[in-house]
Design an enzyme around this catalytic site. Structure first.
Site, PDB file in Angstrom:
ATOM      1  CE  LYS A  52      -3.722  -2.533   2.236  1.00 45.20           C
ATOM      2  NZ  LYS A  52      -4.364  -2.950   3.496  1.00 45.20           N
ATOM      3  CD  GLN A  96      -3.234  -4.501   6.725  1.00 47.20           C
ATOM      4  OE1 GLN A  96      -3.253  -3.517   5.995  1.00 47.20           O
ATOM      5  NE2 GLN A  96      -3.728  -5.672   6.342  1.00 47.20           N
ATOM      6  CG  ASP A 119      -9.600  -0.303   4.817  1.00 55.42           C
ATOM      7  OD1 ASP A 119      -9.493  -0.592   3.610  1.00 55.42           O
ATOM      8  OD2 ASP A 119      -8.788  -0.669   5.686  1.00 55.42           O
TER       9      ASP A 119
END
Ligand code: NAD
Length: 286
Positions: A52, A96, A119
């Site tokens: 990422k 994460q 997200d």
């Protein structure tokens, strides 16, 4: 049979994002910024975060990774998120997952400012997705929809079987398909006779984490197969949830692993972060 090439589409999307970033910098003096919170030493999580970060660099985003030890406290993560919520250089915040067992993940995700929730895991954005309102949509299922659109595959009226019902893959996948007027069925670990369901499907979308879960005899002729699973096989290779070798010849379209849904996930993270940056610039200028 045609391969749905997620790698090629992701590269195309990245190029577009990069040129939008140039315009945003020139015209509005803004550089999109992404903050990633990485807790612990899990090699898979570290590898994803690294991918990422590299993608952010390629398109000209500012990015920062907050690496935290496995035994970090809830309060310390919360404080970092609060800081990132206030930081005007940060447009997107990504935590994460998974987080270690001492951490209340729900509480952490709920603390992220919904306007920076690139997200799409905050209940506010989940609610907007379910009610078919604009918001941030989880990157993996969003990437699947983009991939289908690229190949002019219209899901309207199609029988779609989503296998896997997690909050980050299966459930948002099902919502997106329903919003696009598909007939949607969701299967999971407690589904009795999975084959009975998959055999009816025009499109099977599987994100479970079980190698070879979907076999040739579970797929009808000319079905479309979207393999979201990422697994490490015994020989070290990355494989999906579909027995690709035997299923591929039977279907009309199929995503490979790697090179299918995976790259699309990263591309959607970039486009969600760009969207957040533009919305933040709009708000500032209003
Ligand atoms: P998860 O463990 O949270 O959820 C797994 C889901 O699969 C659950 O709903 C469970 O009920 C279901 N399931 C498990 N075994 C099953 C079986 N035998 N039959 C039917 N259903 C079964 O996992 P997740 O985070 O949703 O990830 C699922 C897979 O997708 C993993 O392989 C993960 O690596 C992959 N993934 C890929 C991407 C990507 O970018 N391509 C992104 C996220 C996750």
């Amino acid at each position: 049979m045609q391969i749905l090439d997620g790698k090629a589409l992701a590269q195309k999307i990245e190029k577009n994002v990069a040129s939008e970033v140039v315009k945003l910098k020139e015209n509005r003096g803004r550089t999109p910024g992404l903050a990633v919170i990485l807790v612990g030493q899990d090699p898979a999580s570290a590898a994803y975060v690294n991918m990422k970060k590299k993608a952010c660099d390629r398109v000209g985003f500012y990015s920062v990774t907050h690496e935290m030890p496995e035994d970090i406290s809830q309060e310390a993560i919360e404080n970092t998120i609060k800081m990132m919520n206030q930081n005007p250089n940060i447009d997107g915040i990504l935590v994460q997952l998974p987080l270690p067992p001492q951490i209340d993940t729900t509480k952490i995700l709920e603390l992220v400012d919904p306007a920076k929730d690139v997200d799409g895991f905050h209940p506010y954005n989940v609610g907007r997705l379910v009610t078919n309102l604009d918001g941030f949509v989880p990157c993996t299922p969003l990437g699947v929809m983009e991939l289908l659109a690229e190949y002019n595959i219209d899901v309207k009226g199609k029988n779609c079987c989503v296998v896997g019902a997690s909050n980050i893959v299966g459930k948002p996948m099902a919502s997106l398909l329903l919003n696009a007027d598909a007939t949607v069925e969701i299967c999971h670990i407690f589904t009795d006779d999975l084959k009975k369901h998959t055999l009816q499907a025009d499109i099977i979308l599987v994100g479970v984490g079980v190698i070879n879960l979907i076999k040739e005899d579970m797929v009808k002729e000319d079905a479309i197969i979207i393999d979201i699973g990422i697994n490490r096989a015994e020989n070290g290779k990355l494989v999906g949830d579909v027995d690709f070798e035997n299923v591929a010849s039977k279907c009309s379209y199929i995503t490979p692993v790697p090179g299918g849904v995976g790259p699309m996930t990263i591309a959607m993270l970039l486009s969600n972060t760009l969207k957040a940056a533009k919305q933040s610039a709009d708000k500032e200028e209003a």
